[in-house]
Scaffold this motif. Structure first.
Motif, PDB file in Angstrom:
ATOM      1  N   ARG A 177      26.077  30.344  24.960  1.00 40.65           N
ATOM      2  CA  ARG A 177      24.877  30.951  24.521  1.00 40.65           C
ATOM      3  C   ARG A 177      24.524  28.804  24.016  1.00 40.65           C
ATOM      4  O   ARG A 177      23.141  28.595  24.182  1.00 40.65           O
ATOM      5  CB  ARG A 177      25.052  31.674  23.831  1.00 40.65           C
ATOM      6  N   ALA A 178      25.661  28.761  23.830  1.00 40.81           N
ATOM      7  CA  ALA A 178      25.267  27.133  23.202  1.00 40.81           C
ATOM      8  C   ALA A 178      25.187  26.028  24.046  1.00 40.81           C
ATOM      9  O   ALA A 178      24.434  25.559  24.346  1.00 40.81           O
ATOM     10  CB  ALA A 178      26.488  26.864  22.271  1.00 40.81           C
ATOM     11  N   ILE A 179      25.885  26.936  25.449  1.00 41.18           N
ATOM     12  CA  ILE A 179      26.559  25.034  26.260  1.00 41.18           C
ATOM     13  C   ILE A 179      24.275  25.794  26.858  1.00 41.18           C
ATOM     14  O   ILE A 179      23.947  24.910  27.526  1.00 41.18           O
ATOM     15  CB  ILE A 179      27.348  25.667  27.204  1.00 41.18           C
ATOM     16  N   HIS A 180      24.033  26.543  27.555  1.00 43.25           N
ATOM     17  CA  HIS A 180      22.667  26.987  27.257  1.00 43.25           C
ATOM     18  C   HIS A 180      21.838  26.495  26.931  1.00 43.25           C
ATOM     19  O   HIS A 180      20.651  25.573  27.541  1.00 43.25           O
ATOM     20  CB  HIS A 180      22.323  28.665  28.357  1.00 43.25           C
ATOM     21  N   THR A 181      21.376  26.671  25.723  1.00 43.92           N
ATOM     22  CA  THR A 181      20.793  26.185  24.639  1.00 43.92           C
ATOM     23  C   THR A 181      20.380  24.273  25.111  1.00 43.92           C
ATOM     24  O   THR A 181      19.841  23.821  24.977  1.00 43.92           O
ATOM     25  CB  THR A 181      20.836  26.837  23.469  1.00 43.92           C
ATOM     26  N   VAL A 184      18.660  23.065  27.996  1.00 44.83           N
ATOM     27  CA  VAL A 184      18.109  23.551  27.569  1.00 44.83           C
ATOM     28  C   VAL A 184      16.703  22.125  27.371  1.00 44.83           C
ATOM     29  O   VAL A 184      15.770  21.757  27.778  1.00 44.83           O
ATOM     30  CB  VAL A 184      17.213  24.929  26.677  1.00 44.83           C
ATOM     31  N   GLU A 185      18.321  22.028  25.713  1.00 46.87           N
ATOM     32  CA  GLU A 185      17.116  20.661  25.246  1.00 46.87           C
ATOM     33  C   GLU A 185      17.571  19.974  26.147  1.00 46.87           C
ATOM     34  O   GLU A 185      16.151  18.023  26.150  1.00 46.87           O
ATOM     35  CB  GLU A 185      18.370  20.559  23.787  1.00 46.87           C
ATOM     36  N   ARG A 186      18.316  19.636  26.835  1.00 42.93           N
ATOM     37  CA  ARG A 186      18.623  18.333  27.873  1.00 42.93           C
ATOM     38  C   ARG A 186      17.426  18.307  29.022  1.00 42.93           C
ATOM     39  O   ARG A 186      16.850  16.906  29.544  1.00 42.93           O
ATOM     40  CB  ARG A 186      20.396  18.841  28.559  1.00 42.93           C
ATOM     41  N   LEU A 187      16.850  19.349  29.610  1.00 38.32           N
ATOM     42  CA  LEU A 187      16.028  19.454  30.382  1.00 38.32           C
ATOM     43  C   LEU A 187      14.951  19.066  30.051  1.00 38.32           C
ATOM     44  O   LEU A 187      14.273  18.815  30.550  1.00 38.32           O
ATOM     45  CB  LEU A 187      15.974  21.217  30.863  1.00 38.32           C
ATOM     46  N   ALA A 189      14.324  16.475  27.508  1.00 38.01           N
ATOM     47  CA  ALA A 189      14.763  15.722  26.685  1.00 38.01           C
ATOM     48  C   ALA A 189      13.684  14.834  28.154  1.00 38.01           C
ATOM     49  O   ALA A 189      13.315  13.982  28.347  1.00 38.01           O
ATOM     50  CB  ALA A 189      15.890  15.443  26.493  1.00 38.01           C
ATOM     51  N   SER A 190      14.711  15.390  29.693  1.00 35.14           N
ATOM     52  CA  SER A 190      14.223  14.547  30.810  1.00 35.14           C
ATOM     53  C   SER A 190      12.834  14.937  30.726  1.00 35.14           C
ATOM     54  O   SER A 190      12.743  13.351  31.791  1.00 35.14           O
ATOM     55  CB  SER A 190      15.343  15.244  31.582  1.00 35.14           C
ATOM     56  N   LEU A 191      12.961  15.834  30.954  1.00 37.32           N
ATOM     57  CA  LEU A 191      11.145  16.697  32.275  1.00 37.32           C
ATOM     58  C   LEU A 191      10.393  15.174  30.772  1.00 37.32           C
ATOM     59  O   LEU A 191       9.623  14.931  31.035  1.00 37.32           O
ATOM     60  CB  LEU A 191      10.827  17.691  31.454  1.00 37.32           C
ATOM     61  N   ALA A 192      10.693  15.120  29.317  1.00 37.04           N
ATOM     62  CA  ALA A 192       9.740  14.339  28.251  1.00 37.04           C
ATOM     63  C   ALA A 192       9.578  12.645  28.921  1.00 37.04           C
ATOM     64  O   ALA A 192       8.650  12.192  29.422  1.00 37.04           O
ATOM     65  CB  ALA A 192       9.901  14.394  27.001  1.00 37.04           C
ATOM     66  N   GLU A 193      10.983  12.158  29.720  1.00 36.26           N
ATOM     67  CA  GLU A 193      10.930  10.767  29.523  1.00 36.26           C
ATOM     68  C   GLU A 193      10.907  10.320  31.242  1.00 36.26           C
ATOM     69  O   GLU A 193       9.970   9.737  31.261  1.00 36.26           O
ATOM     70  CB  GLU A 193      12.610  10.763  30.074  1.00 36.26           C
ATOM     71  N   ALA A 194      10.356  11.337  32.202  1.00 37.60           N
ATOM     72  CA  ALA A 194      10.074  12.138  33.152  1.00 37.60           C
ATOM     73  C   ALA A 194       8.220  11.759  33.135  1.00 37.60           C
ATOM     74  O   ALA A 194       8.067  11.364  33.768  1.00 37.60           O
ATOM     75  CB  ALA A 194      10.824  13.284  34.448  1.00 37.60           C
ATOM     76  N   GLN A 195       7.908  12.761  32.305  1.00 33.55           N
ATOM     77  CA  GLN A 195       6.657  12.286  32.011  1.00 33.55           C
ATOM     78  C   GLN A 195       6.242  11.628  31.521  1.00 33.55           C
ATOM     79  O   GLN A 195       5.237  10.687  32.219  1.00 33.55           O
ATOM     80  CB  GLN A 195       6.126  13.788  31.310  1.00 33.55           C
ATOM     81  N   ALA A 196       6.843  10.711  30.970  1.00 37.62           N
ATOM     82  CA  ALA A 196       5.820   9.322  30.505  1.00 37.62           C
ATOM     83  C   ALA A 196       6.176   8.434  31.455  1.00 37.62           C
ATOM     84  O   ALA A 196       5.776   6.938  31.756  1.00 37.62           O
ATOM     85  CB  ALA A 196       7.583   9.179  29.350  1.00 37.62           C
TER      86      ALA A 196
END
Length: 559
Positions: A177-181, A184-187, A189-196
């Motif tokens: 569960r910790a790995i999946h979480t 998700v957090e990395r995703l 962060a990546s999405l925020a970077e991609a959008q910017a």
């Protein structure tokens, strides 16, 4: 504390955190209390197959900083052997192992080896080690236990049942569960970077909107999975009960990933034969959950149509843009039913796509100049503009029209040229006739995948119904299948050195006449005529279940 009370308290603590260090500390505290003076926990990196140390306790002292950060798995050592067998390996007499004095030293085939540094770190005491397993039995980390009540051998019974066994299972599922979480957090962060990074480019902003929809869907699916896992921690019966729910969630995630892969595959601008209903379905897969939250109903009426000649990436962006335009137009309908209709029809030599909404319609002053530059039906959206869509569609004989529907609302119609009759699907191509198989024996199957976990679980799924051999490289697959007699080869598309298609082509050239099935985690729509000509009988898209795998294999063997 009584075992039941202890487990209830521990479950509550694990459910309240998704931080890996807090999870490990909570469980290790209880394991040490059971009499273990040395405990080591590591997390598995699925991509590299290496273990990263999370916590190391030696003689009651935290020695994490002095332990190697990364540990490689070696099947000739107890830990690697435990991963291979998916169980904790108990070593009551470490002196019976082959102590490895230097790197690269060979280990006798009838023994397991242990590096001298590890032997000294354990003080030569009896120990047990093996994988920590997640909710579906896949390794997510590793555990070593030693110095049991001084230096006593660890009883086999406490490793297979009782409180210690439950603690180990809790640790594996909570670690998963910790790995999946964390993913998700990395995703996020990546999405925020991609959008910017893409906000300045109109076409790429449309892709950013897709990522936002995808993140919304993935977060919902992962949240459900994590809640189900938390419920399953209550008891073995509860865990068994939630497994079908987790499986359905994983399949939904797989469908979403397949849609995103099809979008990524069409990232370069090129004219090709494309499946318009599939493009529409991919868009709806991404945007429907978000539209539902905004009380927008999607009504789709998609008929069977021929392939269309177009730039698939462009058409995807056009469809997405029209749906988002319709969504934004519906914001003015406060408290009223909001609906977007999507229709696909065969128009005899062409294919028509209609996207309509029941919003306020297009203002007359805008309608007259709808496809001119710098004209927009709204102010906020800056995706693929209507003027650019109109110009781009003309390159391959397509067109777009906009109007106000008689019943109210806006209606956009895209017309595309039907492609010449396309090639058959991969699984329907005529193949080399296989040799007759003796029906009185079990079919022999060779499974080839460079992922050790994949070949292991595939073998477990197929045995004992079939006689299964496994390899983890393309070279091994070619050697083994050429020498042996196999009724079917199941090979991953993305093998290093030689792809699955190359393996198939080389085996056919060497005289192999059995069935050949490709597996791929990528969207299969891009399989070319050249790949089909290699002589493959079917292609399986990951993720697939054991029942689907056996159905495909048996259908081919019976044909």
């Amino acid at each position: 504390m009584e075992p039941f009370d202890l487990l209830a308290s521990l479950t509550a603590r694990l459910a309240s955190t998704a931080r890996l260090d807090e999870i490990v500390d909570a469980v290790l505290h209880e394991i040490v209390a059971l009499g273990f003076g040395a405990v080591w926990v590591a997390v598995l990196d699925e991509q590299t197959g290496t273990l990263s140390t999370v916590k190391d306790i030696s003689d009651g002292v935290d020695t994490t900083h002095s332990r190697p950060k990364l540990v490689a798995l070696d099947q000739q050592q107890p830990l690697g052997h435990g991963f291979q067998e998916r169980r904790i390996i108990n070593i009551p007499d470490p002196d019976a192992l082959h102590i490895i004095e230097r790197d690269g030293e060979p280990v006798p085939p009838d023994k397991l080896g242990l590096p001298r540094k590890s032997y000294e770190h354990l003080h030569g005491h009896p120990f047990a080690c093996g994988p920590l397993l997640g909710s579906c039995g896949q390794p997510v980390g590793a555990l070593t236990l030693a110095s049991y009540r001084g230096n006593q051998p660890i009883p086999d019974a406490i490793l297979s049942r009782g409180l210690l066994r439950v603690l180990i299972d809790h640790l594996g599922i909570a670690m998963e569960r910790a790995i999946h979480t964390a993913r998700v957090e990395r995703l996020r962060a990546s999405l925020a970077e991609a959008q910017a990074a893409t906000a300045r480019d109109a076409q790429l902003k449309a892709v950013g909107e897709e990522a936002e929809f995808a993140a919304h869907n993935l977060n919902n699916l992962l949240e459900f999975a994590m809640l189900a896992i938390g419920g399953g921690l209550r008891s073995p019966a509860a865990a068994f009960e939630v497994l079908p729910q987790i499986e359905r969630t994983n399949r939904a995630i797989g469908d979403l990933v397949a849609s995103l892969q099809r979008i990524a595959r069409a990232s370069s601008s090129q004219i090709e034969n494309a499946n318009l209903p599939q493009i529409v379905d991919d868009v709806l897969t991404i945007v429907t959950p978000s539209l539902c939250q905004q009380s927008v109903e999607i009504a789709s009426d998609i008929a069977a149509v021929p392939l269309v000649r177009c730039d698939a990436a462009l058409i995807h962006q056009v469809v997405l843009n029209l749906v988002i335009n319709a969504r934004d137009a519906l914001r003015e309908r406060n408290g009223e039913q909001r609906q977007i209709q999507i229709r696909v029809r065969d128009d005899g030599g062409g294919v028509r796509l209609v996207v309509a909404d029941n919003g306020p319609g297009i203002a007359p002053e805008v309608l007259a100049h709808l496809f001119q530059r710098n004209i927009s039906t709204k102010g906020a959206h800056h995706g693929l503009g209507l003027a650019r869509a109109h110009a781009s569609l003309q390159r391959f004989g397509g067109r777009i029209e906009g109007r106000n529907a008689p019943s109210g609302g806006a209606e956009f119609e895209v017309t595309l040229v039907a492609a010449p009759p396309g090639t058959l699907e991969l699984s329907t191509q005529p193949r080399v006739a296989p040799r007759a198989r003796d029906a009185t024996r079990r079919a022999r199957i060779l499974v080839a995948d460079d992922d050790f976990d994949i070949v292991t679980v595939t073998r477990a799924s197929l045995e004992p119904q079939y006689e299964v051999s496994t390899v983890t490289s393309s070279a091994q697959a070619i050697d083994v299948a050429t020498v042996g007699t196999f009724d079917l080869v199941l090979c991953d598309m993305g093998m290093p050195k030689h792809s699955g298609v190359d393996v198939c082509r080389l085996l056919r050239a060497a005289g192999y006449r059995g069935k050949f099935v490709l597996m791929t985690g990528w969207e299969s729509q891009g399989v070319s005529a050249e790949q089909r000509a290699a002589g493959c009988d079917a292609l399986l898209k990951k993720p697939f279940g054991a029942a689907e795998l056996i159905y495909v294999i048996q259908s081919l063997l019976d044909s």
